[in-house]
Design an enzyme around this catalytic site. Structure first.
Site, PDB file in Angstrom:
ATOM      1  N   LYS A 178       0.836  -1.207   0.000  1.00 49.05           N
ATOM      2  CA  LYS A 178       0.000   0.000   0.000  1.00 49.05           C
ATOM      3  C   LYS A 178       0.877   1.266   0.000  1.00 49.05           C
ATOM      4  O   LYS A 178       2.057   1.213   0.327  1.00 49.05           O
ATOM      5  CB  LYS A 178      -0.952  -0.020   1.198  1.00 49.05           C
TER       6      LYS A 178
HETATM    7  C1  LIG Z   1      -5.364  -4.565   0.886  1.00 52.50           C
HETATM    8  C2  LIG Z   1      -6.848  -4.411   0.926  1.00 52.50           C
HETATM    9  C3  LIG Z   1      -7.597  -4.763   2.065  1.00 52.50           C
HETATM   10  C4  LIG Z   1      -6.991  -5.534   3.200  1.00 52.50           C
HETATM   11  O1  LIG Z   1      -5.985  -4.853   3.835  1.00 52.50           O
HETATM   12  P1  LIG Z   1      -5.063  -5.640   4.911  1.00 52.50           P
HETATM   13  O2  LIG Z   1      -4.369  -4.533   5.648  1.00 52.50           O
HETATM   14  O3  LIG Z   1      -4.122  -6.495   4.131  1.00 52.50           O
HETATM   15  O4  LIG Z   1      -5.960  -6.420   5.780  1.00 52.50           O
HETATM   16  C5  LIG Z   1      -8.945  -4.472   2.096  1.00 52.50           C
HETATM   17  N1  LIG Z   1      -9.558  -3.866   1.056  1.00 52.50           N
HETATM   18  C6  LIG Z   1      -8.889  -3.539  -0.068  1.00 52.50           C
HETATM   19  C7  LIG Z   1      -9.621  -2.857  -1.173  1.00 52.50           C
HETATM   20  C8  LIG Z   1      -7.521  -3.828  -0.172  1.00 52.50           C
HETATM   21  O5  LIG Z   1      -6.867  -3.541  -1.309  1.00 52.50           O
END
Ligand SMILES: *Cc1c(COP(=O)(O)O)cnc(C)c1O
Length: 375
Positions: A178
């Site tokens: 991210k």
């Molecule tokens: C990455 C992601 C998540 C989950 O995030 P984590 O921190 O890995 O639990 C949820 N929703 C979307 C749209 C994502 O891209």
């Protein structure tokens, strides 16, 4: 060529070393500092660090007393975690199709899916572009809460406003890929004091005080448990990686956007669909998706891979995945825009600092190896 490379290095270890010199390795002073930084960044009174978006969502659903018999509106085009947490809590995810051009949940779509059992809607700011939050809030009954899935959108805005302004809460992800990351992590931002108080409990087993606070007075105090919670707190060891990233994220967005603009310009007049940007939206440009003829998508992926271009798919439509298809009996015709996009989508490499030669190679390979396939 790398699909993605985070911006961290051993030079960022200083904060972690400082935590190691304190008594609290888990949630303590560093986390509180980052939470204050998040409050300032998003202009909200409350922020809570969590150990993932997913566990944060679970803590949020528990804090809002959502469970069996309740319905939660979820876009059919998203990562599985959005819908999975609703399933896990025993509520029913009610999928809605997305706008075929922006791939976002629409106010009209959400409003149509609302019933007397609807407790919550979970719009997802896909690829970094915010949904029309003002429109969603106005279109949904007042009794329906809104949780923004901001996993793709930390620094994006819409009409000058960041996430969290027109919802009950916004949840961010600091997962490894991210835009802001500490490997695994996330944050919840809310303007609702009562919800914040409940979240403090559901984030940590349902306990009435975090360990650092329990020991502060020098005198042992009993804790109580008034509601069910999960283990979703973020350790200071990881939180220590966040302050510099949060402080610089807005200044770093133009580098991402410049790469996206290069892709958009290069692919403008090809038989390839690109996600549409609404006027007023400033995307966090988390991912760069292209869409090709679904019948040729997998061949196109193979051609890209054969040329040394790594790609991913974000995402095949959630209701068409085996678990949801078998449990609820969904078919390709139920959410056609999400299905069509999910069957033709390819995500191209994108990260600030991506070598110029790599960008050129991706563009060239799409033009020479993908376009002839999908024309
Ligand atoms: C990455 C992601 C998540 C989950 O995030 P984590 O921190 O890995 O639990 C949820 N929703 C979307 C749209 C994502 O891209």
């Amino acid at each position: 060529m790398q699909f993605y490379r985070h911006g961290l290095s051993s030079a960022d270890a200083k904060g972690i070393a400082e935590v190691l010199d304190t008594p609290f390795l888990t949630s303590g002073a560093v986390g509180k500092k980052v939470e204050a930084q998040l409050c300032a960044f998003f202009g909200q009174p409350h922020a809570l660090l969590v150990n993932s978006w997913t566990n944060g969502a679970l803590a949020a659903l528990l804090a809002m007393d959502i469970g069996p018999g309740d319905e939660v509106i979820v876009p059919a085009q998203t990562f599985i975690a959005t819908a999975n947490m609703v399933e896990l809590i025993g509520a029913k995810p009610v999928f809605v199709d997305v706008d075929p051009d922006t791939l976002l949940m629409t106010p009209e779509g959400a409003a149509k899916a609302a019933t007397a059992r609807t407790k919550l809607a979970m719009p997802v700011h896909m690829y970094g572009q915010m949904c029309d939050m003002k429109g969603l809030r106005a279109a949904l009954p007042k009794t329906v809460r809104i949780l923004e899935d901001c996993a793709h959108c930390f620094e994006g805005t819409r009409d000058g406003e960041p996430p969290g302004k027109h919802s009950d809460l916004a949840i961010f992800s600091f997962y490894a890929t991210k835009n802001v990351t500490c490997g695994e992590g996330g944050a919840i931002v809310t303007g609702d004091a009562e919800l914040h108080a409940k979240l403090q409990q559901t984030r940590l087993h349902g306990m009435s005080a975090i360990a650092a606070d329990r020991f502060k007075s020098g005198q042992y105090r009993h804790w109580d448990m008034a509601r069910l919670g999960v283990k979703a707190n973020l350790p200071d060891l990881l939180a220590a990686l966040l302050p510099d990233q949060i402080a610089t994220i807005r200044a770093r967005l133009p580098a991402r956007t410049a790469l996206v603009e290069r892709y958009r310009h290069a692919f403008a007049n090809l038989p390839i669909r690109l996600a549409k940007l609404d006027p007023g939206a400033v995307s966090a440009d988390h991912l760069f998706p292209i869409h090709v003829k679904p019948a040729k998508r997998d061949e196109a992926i193979a051609a890209l891979n054969a040329a040394g271009v790594p790609v991913t798919v974000n995402y095949r439509s959630v209701p068409t995945l085996t678990y949801y298809r078998e449990k609820y009996g969904y078919g390709p015709g139920d959410f056609p825009a999400s299905y069509e996009w999910g069957e033709g989508e390819i995500t191209l490499p994108l990260w600030p600092g991506m070598p110029d030669a790599d960008i050129e190679k991706v563009i060239e390979t799409v033009k020479t190896a993908v376009v002839p396939l999908v024309r």
